[in-house]
Design an enzyme around this catalytic site. Sequence first.
Site, PDB file in Angstrom:
ATOM      1  CE  LYS A  87       9.424  -1.611  29.782  1.00 18.93           C
ATOM      2  NZ  LYS A  87       8.088  -2.517  30.407  1.00 18.93           N
TER       3      LYS A  87
ATOM      4  NE  ARG B 242      16.928  -7.578  13.837  1.00 18.29           N
ATOM      5  CZ  ARG B 242      16.711  -7.225  12.504  1.00 18.29           C
ATOM      6  NH1 ARG B 242      15.762  -7.214  11.836  1.00 18.29           N
ATOM      7  NH2 ARG B 242      17.714  -6.572  11.848  1.00 18.29           N
TER       8      ARG B 242
ATOM      9  CE1 TYR C 277      10.155  -0.400  26.636  1.00 18.56           C
ATOM     10  CE2 TYR C 277      12.391  -1.242  25.978  1.00 18.56           C
ATOM     11  CZ  TYR C 277      11.298  -1.526  26.490  1.00 18.56           C
ATOM     12  OH  TYR C 277      11.597  -2.539  27.211  1.00 18.56           O
ATOM     13  CG  HIS C 278      16.001   1.213  26.942  1.00 19.46           C
ATOM     14  ND1 HIS C 278      16.409   1.362  25.763  1.00 19.46           N
ATOM     15  CD2 HIS C 278      15.925  -0.098  27.210  1.00 19.46           C
ATOM     16  CE1 HIS C 278      16.731   0.112  25.158  1.00 19.46           C
ATOM     17  NE2 HIS C 278      16.274  -0.797  26.049  1.00 19.46           N
TER      18      HIS C 278
ATOM     19  NE  ARG D 109       7.857  -6.465  21.866  1.00 15.41           N
ATOM     20  CZ  ARG D 109       8.613  -6.880  20.801  1.00 15.41           C
ATOM     21  NH1 ARG D 109       9.954  -6.623  20.697  1.00 15.41           N
ATOM     22  NH2 ARG D 109       8.195  -7.525  19.962  1.00 15.41           N
TER      23      ARG D 109
ATOM     24  CB  ALA E 247      19.825  -9.652  19.071  1.00 15.12           C
TER      25      ALA E 247
ATOM     26  CG  LEU F  98      -6.991  -6.572  20.920  1.00 14.20           C
ATOM     27  CD1 LEU F  98      -7.970  -7.032  20.197  1.00 14.20           C
ATOM     28  CD2 LEU F  98      -6.352  -8.048  21.670  1.00 14.20           C
TER      29      LEU F  98
ATOM     30  CB  THR G   5      13.932  -3.450  30.115  1.00 11.51           C
ATOM     31  OG1 THR G   5      15.256  -3.658  28.948  1.00 11.51           O
ATOM     32  CG2 THR G   5      13.903  -1.735  30.019  1.00 11.51           C
TER      33      THR G   5
ATOM     34  CD  GLN H 245      11.540 -10.683  29.775  1.00  8.86           C
ATOM     35  OE1 GLN H 245      11.096 -11.751  30.189  1.00  8.86           O
ATOM     36  NE2 GLN H 245      11.065 -10.004  28.866  1.00  8.86           N
TER      37      GLN H 245
ATOM     38  CB  VAL I 139      26.682  -8.043  13.163  1.00 15.42           C
ATOM     39  CG1 VAL I 139      27.518  -7.634  14.263  1.00 15.42           C
ATOM     40  CG2 VAL I 139      26.756  -9.494  13.293  1.00 15.42           C
TER      41      VAL I 139
ATOM     42  CB  ILE J 213      -4.197  -0.040  31.274  1.00 16.56           C
ATOM     43  CG1 ILE J 213      -2.896   0.468  30.453  1.00 16.56           C
ATOM     44  CG2 ILE J 213      -4.425  -1.648  31.206  1.00 16.56           C
ATOM     45  CD1 ILE J 213      -1.643  -0.044  31.232  1.00 16.56           C
TER      46      ILE J 213
ATOM     47  CB  SER K 287      15.569   4.214  23.376  1.00 16.63           C
ATOM     48  OG  SER K 287      14.833   3.247  24.021  1.00 16.63           O
TER      49      SER K 287
END
Length: 508
Positions: free
Chosen positions: A295, A351, A291-292, A210, A348, A143, A254, A318, A364, A185, A289
């Site tokens: 992954k 938003r 984040y990427h 994410r 994108a 959560l 991703t 994805q 943009v 986890i 980034s």
Amino acid sequence: ERRERRERRERREGVKGVTDGTKANSKRTEMSARAAGVKTARGLKTRAAPRFAVRASPVSRCVPVSGGALARSALLAREGKDRIRGASVEVKALTTEEKNTVQLDNSGKGKRVLVIGGDGYCGWASALHLSARGYEVAIMDSLVRRAWDQQLGYDSLTPIASIHQRVAKWKELTGRDIALYVGDICDFEFLAEAWKQFDPEHVVHFGEQRSAPYSMLDRERAVFTQVNNVSGTINVLYAMKEFTPDCHMVKLGTMGEYGTPNIDIEEGYLDITHNGRTDTLPYPKQGNSFYHLSKIHDSTNMIFAAKTWKLRVTDLNQGVVYGVKTAETALDETLINRLDYDSVFGTALNRFVIQAAVGHPLTVYGKGGQTRGFLDIRDTVRCIQLAIDNPADVGTMRVMNQFTEQFSVNELAGLVKKVGDPLGLDVQITSVPNPRIEAEEHYYNAKNSKLKDLGLEPHLLGDAILDSLLKVAVEYKDRCDHQLILPANAWGSSGVSRHFVGEKVKSG
């Protein structure tokens, strides 16, 4: 009868526990800023979160923590039997002028699926989709995604109920149980006990931080993203190896792992001939980034674990997801999915649609030529089911690119304007400085045939889908905070100083 009375009592206590737990969570938030670990009431030591991150503690009444307590504390008992066979459910829909029907079936009967991150945008929709088709579903979630909204001053445009209220409403409407395990986890003790209790045959892993912008806010969040995502996935791999070696993992990756290379993007692997020799190797990754990059680390770790421990792993790379409604989440407002519009967690197209609904110019970034793969959230849940029903081979990590169409940012903005004008919306488009360090005009051609070969029939982006999404945005437009629309941070300005709520974007 005793079991039914116990379940009703547990549901009442579970909902009450949300209110009770709010005060406790605020105290734990303050403690997490200072502690290296938190000793829980049951003697379990949990990993300390960064000062900005709230971890759900495995102490509340509805949270399984260990042994017999795990079995007693699950919000909805696994022993509850599904009595619905091919029934249809018709109730109050997402909007007052619509009704929605879900056809319940048992095509997945007998398959136990653990959905990690099942309280999130993709995870919640996927859990309901699988439950409606007869899979025995459990949700595992810390959560923490809700806590990040509180820390940054954000909120979903749509009002989302607590996870306890959500699963109780699903049971009420369909008669189908979804077990709930609240915990982290990255705490392997919690993960192991819950894993052994549920004994999954498939695990769908959404449970990561994410957001690329979130990972670039500052040093703390960059480190948190990498540690949380990579260590959590390693824990899941160890749980598979130790407790359920035949379990199949469906991991959400991703398309951003690939970057924007000047060659076609294959599905995970690339045939290479070099100096007269040929091999099939993982496709080169160019994350943009932290984040990427997390992954990418996950993908490398999963290839190694699948090969070394003879596991079955599917990596779904994805694209950008849009939409808010699936047949299941539209059944009742309590089941409604989150719809993020801020610059950190919003995607994108979602938003743009919300900006159009509230009368804000579509923002943009830069030249707008950035091109990516996109898909409807209804296709996301279908792809998850297809991956489960067609598991990877033992000892392999299969990769499938999960998107249905490619659009540039300018093309998306143009589509939203086209649909908004007939609805009486004055849709304007403006260019804002790009907070990201990325190519704004580039070649992009990604392959995506594997899921279609398994039977995916895409919902392509059209006027009807955009019209439906716009109407949802208009319905809840009064919940929009316009100050959250513009970029909150720039890649180049990410530093060691913490990013605070309300801080404006800096040039990078």
